[in-house]
Enzyme design. Structure first.
Site, short mmCIF file in Angstrom:
data_model
loop_
_atom_site.label_atom_id
_atom_site.label_comp_id
_atom_site.label_asym_id
_atom_site.label_seq_id
_atom_site.Cartn_x
_atom_site.Cartn_y
_atom_site.Cartn_z
N ARG A 141 9.97 52.27 13.63
CA ARG A 141 8.73 52.02 13.27
C ARG A 141 7.19 52.14 12.42
NH1 ARG A 141 4.61 47.43 16.09
NH2 ARG A 141 3.51 46.65 13.67
N HIS B 149 3.16 43.67 9.30
CA HIS B 149 3.89 42.52 10.41
C HIS B 149 5.05 42.63 9.84
CE1 HIS B 149 0.26 41.00 13.14
NE2 HIS B 149 0.83 42.28 13.46
N ASN C 223 8.93 52.32 18.22
CA ASN C 223 7.55 51.99 18.11
C ASN C 223 6.57 53.84 18.77
OD1 ASN C 223 5.09 51.00 17.37
ND2 ASN C 223 5.81 49.04 18.04
N ASP D 211 -8.44 37.76 25.24
CA ASP D 211 -6.96 37.03 25.37
C ASP D 211 -7.26 35.65 25.71
OD1 ASP D 211 -4.81 36.66 26.73
OD2 ASP D 211 -4.71 38.15 27.41
N ARG E 203 -10.06 41.84 16.13
CA ARG E 203 -10.11 42.14 14.74
C ARG E 203 -11.26 40.66 13.94
NH1 ARG E 203 -4.87 44.26 13.20
NH2 ARG E 203 -4.42 45.98 14.60
N GLU F 64 11.88 42.34 16.60
CA GLU F 64 11.84 44.08 15.99
C GLU F 64 12.37 44.84 15.90
OE1 GLU F 64 7.58 43.41 17.16
OE2 GLU F 64 6.10 43.81 14.68
P1 ADP Z 1 0.33 42.34 20.50
O1 ADP Z 1 0.02 41.90 18.73
O2 ADP Z 1 -0.39 43.98 20.49
O3 ADP Z 1 2.00 43.27 20.01
P2 ADP Z 1 1.54 40.60 21.43
O4 ADP Z 1 2.21 39.52 20.68
O5 ADP Z 1 2.57 40.88 22.71
O6 ADP Z 1 0.71 41.22 20.92
O7 ADP Z 1 0.29 39.22 21.88
C1 ADP Z 1 -0.64 39.48 23.07
C2 ADP Z 1 -1.67 38.48 22.94
O8 ADP Z 1 -0.59 37.06 23.21
C3 ADP Z 1 -2.49 38.56 24.18
O9 ADP Z 1 -3.68 38.77 23.61
C4 ADP Z 1 -2.71 36.70 24.00
O10 ADP Z 1 -3.87 36.40 23.55
C5 ADP Z 1 -1.49 36.14 23.61
N1 ADP Z 1 -0.93 35.37 24.84
C6 ADP Z 1 0.69 35.40 25.95
N2 ADP Z 1 0.43 35.08 26.41
C7 ADP Z 1 0.29 33.96 26.25
C8 ADP Z 1 0.02 32.28 26.98
N3 ADP Z 1 0.03 32.09 27.68
N4 ADP Z 1 -1.07 31.64 25.99
C9 ADP Z 1 -2.00 32.34 25.36
N5 ADP Z 1 -1.96 33.09 25.10
C10 ADP Z 1 -1.12 33.91 25.32
#
Ligand code: ADP
Length: 416
Positions: A112, A201, A8, A304, A262, A404
């Protein structure tokens, strides 16, 4: 056994997983971040499980290898000027670390690719004409497709004998019917420019839908599913007969529900209104919609979800951002239930879907009207494949970690 690399490539990063196929055993995975900088960060995890934790065995300049209970971890910080150098470095490192003995062990590389337009409704072996089409689709994904194409060319140079396969994030959604993928715009924009919904996705939605059927011990062909991919990017897909029939992202990944940064759906006339009043260029506005909106924009403190949940009891903006996030998802689920005339299971995946116990709970509790009941105890887990609805629940809620990379490796295998 033959090894397949699932790759990726982003504009400044490279993520990979090396799998032994068809056994589907992960041999190594890694990431290079900050490509193009003097302090690019390389991480490679590999090796068998170890009991000793954090035992340094090798250290040289910025590079070091530590043993963790899940195997070994190589880390390094060094200047990496471009993607070709990043890929050279990764492959070289795989031999230095004894993960492979020879490049020829890697017989397939699956890439990807973000935008496949209407040209690709399934994965394909990369030829010159495929590469040219990926380049031409850069208009649809200006940050991603050029990087994807660069990654493909760089791997081809180093591994000329490996089968090179492009796996598109949009392919899975090519089954959407026209009434769902077309915008209510003058038709000629579709015929002239391919102005329509493509979604994203797809690799993840496809993977978790297949796993859901296995978990439910049913055929995909008889199921109505709604898959929630909730990471930094968030998209929701309605799946009937194993096929995507509608999805929340559109021409680009900007539309649909509220995401980390976004905006999701916005009245387009509001965009021009804000631009005019703030004196913003098109690029500035697109940047705001992609990078400064969503959870970050509403909360003003963080993109986050973890940060927002931590402070939502005392911070009104954080609480509002969480409410809007959940609310938009609930609305899309309602739409898709109406569209499919029912649903058999709702599936949670990606960063927030896999890890956020309260977000899953908030969503499911809003859906009780159609007979879905949360098993609070079963929901008290992270990152495991598990049913989180009660036995009595008419509609199932499933937590399914996405994979993925495995999906990409399987696509390579199927084209060998
Ligand atoms: P990407 O779309 O970049 O692949 P991910 O699938 O890794 O992202 O998801 C990242 C997001 O997951 C982070 O921005 C965070 O908000 C959320 N996240 C990760 N762990 C937790 C948790 N324990 N509780 C709430 N949100 C979480």
């Amino acid at each position: 056994m033959a090894k397949t690399m699932a790759v990726n490539v982003g504009s400044s990063s490279l993520k990979f997983q090396l799998l032994e196929m068809p056994a589907e055993r992960v041999i190594a995975n890694g990431v290079i971040e900050r490509i193009g900088m003097d302090d690019a960060i390389v991480t490679i995890k590999y090796g068998e499980q170890r009991s000793a934790e954090q035992l340094a065995v090798h250290s040289e300049d910025n590079a070091h290898v530590t043993h963790t209970k899940n195997g070994k971890k190589y880390e390094n910080i060094l200047a990496i000027k471009d993607h070709q150098q990043a890929i050279n470095f990764v492959l070289q490192q795989l031999t230095t670390l004894d993960i492979i003995q020879d490049f020829n062990e890697i017989t397939g590389v699956g890439h990807r690719v973000v935008a496949g337009g209407e040209w690709f409704n399934h994965s394909v072996v990369v030829t010159d004409s495929v590469l040219e089409k990926i380049d031409r689709l850069s208009d649809y994904a200006p940050l991603h497709n050029p990087a994807n194409a660069m990654g493909i060319r760089a791997f081809q140079k180093l591994l000329p004998n490996a089968l090179s396969v492009a796996v598109f994030d949009t392919s899975f959604h090519q089954t959407m019917p026209k009434e769902n993928y077309l915008y209510s715009l003058p038709y000629q924009y579709y015929t002239r420019y391919g102005a329509r919904k493509y979604g994203a996705h797809g690799i993840s939605h496809h993977y978790v839908s297949q796993r859901a059927a296995v978990m439910m011990n049913r055929n995909l062909s008889e199921l109505k599913l709604i898959t929630l991919h909730m990471g930094a990017g968030v998209s929701i897909t309605a799946i009937e007969d194993g096929k995507s029939i509608d999805t929340s992202m559109g021409f680009s990944p900007l539309s649909g529900v509220t995401m980390a940064t976004r905006s999701g759906d916005v009245d387009p006339s509001l965009v021009y209104y804000i631009q005019e009043h703030e004196g913003l260029s098109n690029d500035d506005m697109v940047n705001i919609l992609n990078k400064k909106s969503g959870l970050l924009g509403i909360s003003t403190i963080s993109s986050d979800m973890r940060d927002l949940l931590d402070v939502q009891d005392t911070n009104d903006h954080a609480q509002l951002a969480v409410k809007i996030f959940v609310n938009r998802i609930v609305k899309y689920i309602g739409q898709y239930i109406a569209e499919m005339g029912g649903v058999d299971a709702i599936i949670f995946t990606a960063g927030i879907g896999e890890n956020s116990i309260p977000v899953r709970q908030m969503i499911i509790e809003r859906l009780s009207y159609f007979g879905i009941e949360l098993d609070v105890e079963a929901n008290n887990v992270r990152g495991q494949e598990v049913e989180i609805s009660t036995a009595a629940s008419r509609v199932k809620a499933l937590l399914i970690p996405t994979n993925e990379e495995l999906m990409i490796a399987r696509e390579v295998e199927s084209l060998k």
